[in-house]
Design an enzyme around this catalytic site. Sequence first.
Site, mmCIF file in Angstrom:
data_model
loop_
_atom_site.group_PDB
_atom_site.id
_atom_site.type_symbol
_atom_site.label_atom_id
_atom_site.label_comp_id
_atom_site.label_asym_id
_atom_site.label_seq_id
_atom_site.Cartn_x
_atom_site.Cartn_y
_atom_site.Cartn_z
ATOM 1 N N ARG A 101 -6.420 0.089 2.781
ATOM 2 C CA ARG A 101 -5.666 0.787 2.052
ATOM 3 C C ARG A 101 -6.491 1.799 1.657
ATOM 4 O O ARG A 101 -6.037 3.143 2.148
ATOM 5 C CB ARG A 101 -5.071 -0.192 0.684
ATOM 6 C CG ARG A 101 -3.176 0.389 0.511
ATOM 7 C CD ARG A 101 -3.793 1.346 -0.146
ATOM 8 N NE ARG A 101 -4.390 1.323 -1.857
ATOM 9 C CZ ARG A 101 -4.446 2.335 -2.804
ATOM 10 N NH1 ARG A 101 -4.706 4.160 -2.406
ATOM 11 N NH2 ARG A 101 -5.417 2.162 -3.620
ATOM 12 N N ASP A 102 -7.118 2.241 0.324
ATOM 13 C CA ASP A 102 -7.612 2.564 0.072
ATOM 14 C C ASP A 102 -8.670 3.586 0.693
ATOM 15 O O ASP A 102 -8.272 4.638 0.333
ATOM 16 C CB ASP A 102 -8.123 2.430 -1.719
ATOM 17 C CG ASP A 102 -8.121 4.094 -2.586
ATOM 18 O OD1 ASP A 102 -7.493 4.665 -1.949
ATOM 19 O OD2 ASP A 102 -8.248 3.765 -3.386
ATOM 20 N N HIS A 161 -14.380 5.335 -8.368
ATOM 21 C CA HIS A 161 -14.576 6.178 -7.468
ATOM 22 C C HIS A 161 -15.988 6.404 -7.606
ATOM 23 O O HIS A 161 -16.192 6.429 -8.659
ATOM 24 C CB HIS A 161 -13.869 7.096 -6.354
ATOM 25 C CG HIS A 161 -12.057 6.568 -6.226
ATOM 26 N ND1 HIS A 161 -11.824 6.489 -4.960
ATOM 27 C CD2 HIS A 161 -11.286 5.962 -6.658
ATOM 28 C CE1 HIS A 161 -10.526 5.849 -4.566
ATOM 29 N NE2 HIS A 161 -10.721 5.321 -5.623
ATOM 30 N N ASN A 189 -13.999 4.914 -3.434
ATOM 31 C CA ASN A 189 -13.781 3.449 -3.661
ATOM 32 C C ASN A 189 -15.581 3.775 -4.212
ATOM 33 O O ASN A 189 -16.942 3.649 -2.881
ATOM 34 C CB ASN A 189 -13.400 2.496 -3.492
ATOM 35 C CG ASN A 189 -12.357 2.551 -3.375
ATOM 36 O OD1 ASN A 189 -11.612 3.810 -2.743
ATOM 37 N ND2 ASN A 189 -11.203 2.409 -5.201
ATOM 38 N N HIS A 206 -10.891 0.039 -11.706
ATOM 39 C CA HIS A 206 -10.545 0.743 -9.877
ATOM 40 C C HIS A 206 -11.892 2.324 -9.906
ATOM 41 O O HIS A 206 -11.895 2.647 -10.407
ATOM 42 C CB HIS A 206 -9.398 0.978 -9.374
ATOM 43 C CG HIS A 206 -9.390 1.841 -8.352
ATOM 44 N ND1 HIS A 206 -8.675 0.878 -7.605
ATOM 45 C CD2 HIS A 206 -9.466 3.106 -7.990
ATOM 46 C CE1 HIS A 206 -8.495 2.060 -6.007
ATOM 47 N NE2 HIS A 206 -8.856 2.554 -6.607
ATOM 48 N N CYS A 236 -7.659 9.415 -1.689
ATOM 49 C CA CYS A 236 -6.425 9.844 -2.069
ATOM 50 C C CYS A 236 -6.319 11.282 -1.199
ATOM 51 O O CYS A 236 -6.644 12.382 -1.791
ATOM 52 C CB CYS A 236 -6.077 10.221 -2.903
ATOM 53 S SG CYS A 236 -4.486 9.867 -3.610
HETATM 54 N N1 COA Z 1 8.301 4.074 2.737
HETATM 55 C C1 COA Z 1 8.924 4.157 3.707
HETATM 56 N N2 COA Z 1 9.943 5.767 3.538
HETATM 57 C C2 COA Z 1 10.644 5.935 2.517
HETATM 58 C C3 COA Z 1 9.717 5.381 1.424
HETATM 59 C C4 COA Z 1 9.044 4.642 1.760
HETATM 60 N N3 COA Z 1 8.776 3.615 0.953
HETATM 61 N N4 COA Z 1 10.294 5.804 1.025
HETATM 62 C C5 COA Z 1 11.388 6.981 0.981
HETATM 63 N N5 COA Z 1 11.454 6.954 2.115
HETATM 64 C C6 COA Z 1 12.522 6.998 3.036
HETATM 65 C C7 COA Z 1 13.441 7.774 2.657
HETATM 66 O O1 COA Z 1 14.821 6.542 3.294
HETATM 67 C C8 COA Z 1 14.048 9.146 2.925
HETATM 68 O O2 COA Z 1 13.996 9.065 4.481
HETATM 69 P P1 COA Z 1 15.311 9.729 5.206
HETATM 70 O O3 COA Z 1 15.631 11.336 5.038
HETATM 71 O O4 COA Z 1 15.395 9.494 6.670
HETATM 72 O O5 COA Z 1 16.643 9.072 4.370
HETATM 73 C C9 COA Z 1 12.941 9.513 2.609
HETATM 74 O O6 COA Z 1 11.643 8.866 3.076
HETATM 75 C C10 COA Z 1 13.030 10.857 1.372
HETATM 76 O O7 COA Z 1 13.052 9.815 0.713
HETATM 77 P P2 COA Z 1 12.554 10.781 -0.800
HETATM 78 O O8 COA Z 1 13.691 9.065 -1.627
HETATM 79 O O9 COA Z 1 13.014 11.716 -1.175
HETATM 80 O O10 COA Z 1 11.492 9.731 -1.064
HETATM 81 P P3 COA Z 1 9.998 11.358 -0.295
HETATM 82 O O11 COA Z 1 10.081 12.233 0.229
HETATM 83 O O12 COA Z 1 10.403 11.326 -2.190
HETATM 84 O O13 COA Z 1 9.128 10.643 -1.358
HETATM 85 C C11 COA Z 1 7.279 8.206 -2.013
HETATM 86 C C12 COA Z 1 8.435 9.439 -1.903
HETATM 87 C C13 COA Z 1 7.381 7.688 -2.512
HETATM 88 C C14 COA Z 1 7.821 7.615 -0.628
HETATM 89 C C15 COA Z 1 6.496 9.657 -0.634
HETATM 90 O O14 COA Z 1 6.038 10.655 -1.631
HETATM 91 C C16 COA Z 1 5.170 9.134 -0.178
HETATM 92 O O15 COA Z 1 5.084 8.454 0.485
HETATM 93 N N6 COA Z 1 4.110 8.887 -0.702
HETATM 94 C C17 COA Z 1 2.699 8.285 -0.421
HETATM 95 C C18 COA Z 1 1.705 7.721 -1.360
HETATM 96 C C19 COA Z 1 0.664 7.947 -1.490
HETATM 97 O O16 COA Z 1 0.978 6.641 -0.632
HETATM 98 N N7 COA Z 1 -0.607 8.437 -2.351
HETATM 99 C C20 COA Z 1 -1.992 7.255 -2.035
HETATM 100 C C21 COA Z 1 -1.682 5.520 -2.855
HETATM 101 S S1 COA Z 1 -1.315 5.936 -4.075
HETATM 102 ZN ZN ZN Z 2 -8.442 4.524 -5.632
#
Ligand code: COA
Ligand code: ZN
Length: 317
Positions: free
Chosen positions: A13-14, A211, A251, A209, A242
């Site tokens: 994942r990370d 890095h 990490n 955790h 990230c």
């Molecule tokens: N998986 C898949 N789709 C998702 C989702 C999820 N967990 N959460 C929201 N969505 C979809 C919604 O269904 C919506 O889809 P639509 O436009 O087709 O209706 C769209 O995304 C927007 O939803 P919203 O609740 O407004 O989410 P957002 O755009 O604010 O995104 C996150 C929030 C958290 C989902 C997004 O910022 C994200 O995936 N970030 C990645 C963080 C990450 O992996 N960081 C590294 C590890 S810490």
């Molecule tokens: Zn990390």
Amino acid sequence: MPDTIRITEVGLRDGLQNQPVAVPLEGKLMLLEALIEAGLRHVELTSFVRPDAVPQLADAGRFVEAAIHQGLTARLDDCMALVPNMKGYERAHAAGVRSVALVLAVSETLNVRNINMTLEQATVVCEAVTRRAADDGVRVRVYLAAAMGCPFDGPSSPARVHALAARMINVGAEVIAVADTIGAGHPADVPLLFEPLVRAYGEKRIAAHFHDTRGLGSALAWQAALSGVRQFDASIGGLGGCPFAPGASGNVATEDLAFVFEQAGFETGIDLDRLLGVLDTVERLLGVRHQGRVTPWLVTQRKKRDTRASSTATLSS
Ligand code: COA
Ligand code: ZN
């Protein structure tokens, strides 16, 4: 009985979330199996985030289902998936995940950049998902990200980390993973951050955790062990970082932590020779060599041992 250290492998994942190439599903399964063969029993499999935010992990559901189907998850004591919100939780739960990792940055700006929520919104979402998971019998770990410093807001206060940990434990989180997401920590800062947590909640509920951005990953982990921590995250070959936290490098490497702790007499359950073999699998999948700091030395030792063994065999034949 020797003291044990639990190392949770987070490379799938990370590690993979930050690679320029997306590893195909079969490659991820191959890597998971190799890690299990090397003795890892706690693995973070993937994350159920927006597929367009992290395309490298867009196959999360199919990967989890395939890992279950192939009997790989049954060989693990814990296989978790990161979920950022309720939608992610529902996707993970539907795929068969029984252990989730939530992510809550302790700084304001990283929450916005990472998951598009303020700190308070993210806290409320984490509480809601934790309660829901409890109803479903799903285990919850909460990452407190940027716990030793945020790329946007600077140093983090241990008091804030402790307050958020208490809030998450109160709603039923099983483990708090204190995450130095960008590798901003110094070993001297570790006791103040970790000792009160281990004292309050016990070693089974606190993970660290780290890095390795500044080459201090092993030193941070060793200091945390002196502060009573017995659960550590690490990533094969030191993969990681990230995409939403600039400056984060990989990490701390699994082989570095396994070496540090095994040498000190702790039991990790990891077979270091086999772990070195996993690095070859990673290289085949990513096309680039990744390795921990101790790895070149370990490889040299292994070669010397193999040469000695083959000359002994020649002499006795
Ligand atoms: N998986 C898949 N789709 C998702 C989702 C999820 N967990 N959460 C929201 N969505 C979809 C919604 O269904 C919506 O889809 P639509 O436009 O087709 O209706 C769209 O995304 C927007 O939803 P919203 O609740 O407004 O989410 P957002 O755009 O604010 O995104 C996150 C929030 C958290 C989902 C997004 O910022 C994200 O995936 N970030 C990645 C963080 C990450 O992996 N960081 C590294 C590890 S810490
Ligand atoms: Zn990390």
